[in-house]
Design a protein around this motif. Structure first.
Motif, PDB file in Angstrom:
ATOM      1  N   UNK A 175      49.791  36.236  47.427  1.00 19.71           N
ATOM      2  CA  UNK A 175      50.550  35.043  47.045  1.00 19.71           C
ATOM      3  C   UNK A 175      49.661  33.814  46.976  1.00 19.71           C
ATOM      4  N   UNK A 176      48.756  33.719  47.910  1.00 20.18           N
ATOM      5  CA  UNK A 176      47.813  32.594  47.940  1.00 20.18           C
ATOM      6  C   UNK A 176      46.866  32.669  46.728  1.00 20.18           C
ATOM      7  N   UNK A 177      46.420  33.878  46.417  1.00 18.46           N
ATOM      8  CA  UNK A 177      45.550  34.058  45.244  1.00 18.46           C
ATOM      9  C   UNK A 177      46.297  33.632  43.982  1.00 18.46           C
ATOM     10  N   UNK A 178      47.572  34.000  43.899  1.00 22.07           N
ATOM     11  CA  UNK A 178      48.371  33.628  42.730  1.00 22.07           C
ATOM     12  C   UNK A 178      48.470  32.094  42.613  1.00 22.07           C
ATOM     13  N   UNK A 179      48.711  31.434  43.747  1.00 26.83           N
ATOM     14  CA  UNK A 179      48.812  29.960  43.741  1.00 26.83           C
ATOM     15  C   UNK A 179      47.539  29.316  43.195  1.00 26.83           C
ATOM     16  N   UNK A 180      46.391  29.832  43.671  1.00 28.52           N
ATOM     17  CA  UNK A 180      45.111  29.271  43.217  1.00 28.52           C
ATOM     18  C   UNK A 180      44.958  29.482  41.712  1.00 28.52           C
ATOM     19  N   UNK A 181      45.287  30.697  41.247  1.00 27.71           N
ATOM     20  CA  UNK A 181      45.167  30.986  39.811  1.00 27.71           C
ATOM     21  C   UNK A 181      46.097  30.077  39.006  1.00 27.71           C
ATOM     22  N   UNK A 182      47.307  29.841  39.528  1.00 27.92           N
ATOM     23  CA  UNK A 182      48.289  29.022  38.808  1.00 27.92           C
ATOM     24  C   UNK A 182      47.867  27.550  38.726  1.00 27.92           C
ATOM     25  N   UNK A 225      44.135  39.723  36.103  1.00 20.43           N
ATOM     26  CA  UNK A 225      44.697  38.439  35.682  1.00 20.43           C
ATOM     27  C   UNK A 225      43.913  37.964  34.470  1.00 20.43           C
ATOM     28  N   UNK A 226      44.614  37.754  33.367  1.00 20.23           N
ATOM     29  CA  UNK A 226      43.951  37.410  32.112  1.00 20.23           C
ATOM     30  C   UNK A 226      43.259  36.057  32.141  1.00 20.23           C
ATOM     31  N   UNK A 227      42.354  35.826  31.177  1.00 24.06           N
ATOM     32  CA  UNK A 227      41.793  34.483  31.009  1.00 24.06           C
ATOM     33  C   UNK A 227      42.699  33.701  30.052  1.00 24.06           C
ATOM     34  N   UNK A 228      42.248  32.526  29.597  1.00 25.91           N
ATOM     35  CA  UNK A 228      43.155  31.685  28.805  1.00 25.91           C
ATOM     36  C   UNK A 228      43.412  32.252  27.414  1.00 25.91           C
ATOM     37  N   UNK A 229      42.638  33.258  26.979  1.00 26.98           N
ATOM     38  CA  UNK A 229      42.951  33.832  25.656  1.00 26.98           C
ATOM     39  C   UNK A 229      43.477  35.271  25.717  1.00 26.98           C
ATOM     40  N   UNK A 230      43.643  35.826  26.892  1.00 29.44           N
ATOM     41  CA  UNK A 230      44.185  37.189  27.020  1.00 29.44           C
ATOM     42  C   UNK A 230      45.629  37.217  26.506  1.00 29.44           C
ATOM     43  N   UNK A 231      45.970  38.272  25.742  1.00 32.43           N
ATOM     44  CA  UNK A 231      47.364  38.414  25.329  1.00 32.43           C
ATOM     45  C   UNK A 231      47.932  39.774  25.741  1.00 32.43           C
ATOM     46  N   UNK A 232      49.267  39.794  25.855  1.00 30.31           N
ATOM     47  CA  UNK A 232      49.928  41.077  26.080  1.00 30.31           C
ATOM     48  C   UNK A 232      50.738  41.391  24.834  1.00 30.31           C
ATOM     49  N   UNK A 233      50.823  42.677  24.531  1.00 28.07           N
ATOM     50  CA  UNK A 233      51.452  43.098  23.280  1.00 28.07           C
ATOM     51  C   UNK A 233      51.815  44.570  23.404  1.00 28.07           C
ATOM     52  N   UNK A 234      53.070  44.869  23.246  1.00 28.39           N
ATOM     53  CA  UNK A 234      53.520  46.268  23.277  1.00 28.39           C
ATOM     54  C   UNK A 234      53.080  46.983  24.551  1.00 28.39           C
ATOM     55  N   UNK A 235      53.207  46.305  25.659  1.00 32.20           N
ATOM     56  CA  UNK A 235      52.873  46.930  26.931  1.00 32.20           C
ATOM     57  C   UNK A 235      51.374  47.008  27.217  1.00 32.20           C
ATOM     58  N   UNK A 236      50.584  46.374  26.347  1.00 27.52           N
ATOM     59  CA  UNK A 236      49.127  46.380  26.552  1.00 27.52           C
ATOM     60  C   UNK A 236      48.653  44.997  26.981  1.00 27.52           C
ATOM     61  N   UNK A 237      47.454  44.947  27.508  1.00 27.01           N
ATOM     62  CA  UNK A 237      46.849  43.672  27.897  1.00 27.01           C
ATOM     63  C   UNK A 237      45.444  43.638  27.295  1.00 27.01           C
ATOM     64  N   UNK A 238      45.208  42.661  26.435  1.00 29.32           N
ATOM     65  CA  UNK A 238      43.948  42.625  25.693  1.00 29.32           C
ATOM     66  C   UNK A 238      43.316  41.233  25.805  1.00 29.32           C
ATOM     67  N   UNK A 239      42.043  41.205  26.138  1.00 26.29           N
ATOM     68  CA  UNK A 239      41.290  39.953  26.124  1.00 26.29           C
ATOM     69  C   UNK A 239      40.401  39.981  24.891  1.00 26.29           C
ATOM     70  N   UNK A 240      40.672  39.134  23.886  1.00 20.07           N
ATOM     71  CA  UNK A 240      39.867  39.190  22.667  1.00 20.07           C
ATOM     72  C   UNK A 240      38.435  38.738  22.936  1.00 20.07           C
TER      73      UNK A 240
END
Ligand code: SAH
Length: 249
Positions: A175-182, A225-240
């Protein structure tokens, strides 16, 4: 000879031929019970020294001692032995005891597929750009150091991979890690949760930084946890990687 053998995430087909050869050659196989179960097919009939979770120092000492006495020993480590695995501990024990590798004891490290590769493959391609890996276990590392590293990786827009994210005794750290990321990334940043990657009970969840349920995360989970350009699509997670802005796809 002491072989520090990486056995990959779980399925036998992810044990490399080199790891299988090292196990085949071994007279003594040392490891944590759960991992030995994963490779039961490779070690039938051998002398097995197994021990529970918190006994890794004892396991390591046993393996080093037996090898120094001349036995063919395999010390088994899950994923890749050099990533939060047994390899470093072996060299620490040897250094402490003045046992020089190559002179007093032969040592080889056999590489393997780490959980981050096993998990990334199931998500699609989340690690196509620069990433940082942080273990949330504060058993051996002070929590302040862990927080500093998460914050630095978040600020630098690394994709962040969390190992040892949550156990029965360590519940608040995620939870703390999530807060920092957010504080650095949007609430809709894609998050991939992979449980038991490439082993029995495998589960893959693609969700968001603000929305993910911490309760589903356990010690056999790796969190992406994605970076600022990571997208999710059809159940996938892709960082271009950036091809799309340079070439017509
Ligand atoms: N040497 C291992 C890591 C050991 S640390 C490697 O290279 O992967 C233990 C942590 O690794 C676990 O808490 C979990 O976060 C992760 N892990 C290991 N195997 C996993 C698997 N099959 N699926 C998901 N996470 C895994």
């Amino acid at each position: 000879m002491l072989s520090i053998v990486s056995i990959g995430p779980g399925w036998a087909e992810h044990v490399t031929p080199a790891a299988a050869r090292a196990l085949e050659r071994a007279e003594v196989v040392v490891g944590y019970k759960t991992y030995l179960d994963l490779i039961a097919g490779f070690i039938t009939g051998k002398e097995v020294v197994s021990s529970g979770m918190m006994k890794e120092v004892d396991r390591c000492k046993t393996a080093v001692e037996r090898a120094a006495q001349g036995a063919e020993v395999s010390l088994v480590s899950s994923g890749d032995a050099g990533i939060y695995g047994m390899a470093g501990l072996v060299f620490e024990v040897c250094r402490e005891r003045g046992l020089v590798p190559g002179r007093d004891v032969e040592i080889e490290v056999v590489p393997g597929i780490p959980a981050l590769s096993a998990g990334a493959a199931l998500l699609g391609a989340p690690l196509m750009h620069d990433f940082a890996v942080v273990s949330l276990s504060d058993l051996l590392t002070p929590w302040g150091v862990i927080e500093k590293r998460i914050a630095a990786a978040a600020a630098a827009d690394f994709v962040v991979v969390l190992y040892n994210p949550r156990s029965r005794k360590r519940r608040w750290q995620l939870g703390r890690a999530r807060e920092i990321m957010l504080s650095h990334r949007g609430p809709d940043t894609p998050v991939g949760i992979v449980k038991r990657a490439q082993r029995e009970g495998q589960e893959v969840i693609v969700t968001t930084l603000a929305g993910f349920d911490e309760e589903v995360v356990d010690m056999q989970t790796v969190v992406f946890i994605g970076n600022s350009s990571t997208w999710s699509w059809e159940g996938l997670m892709v960082t271009p990687r950036g091809y799309g802005s340079k070439y017509s796809l």
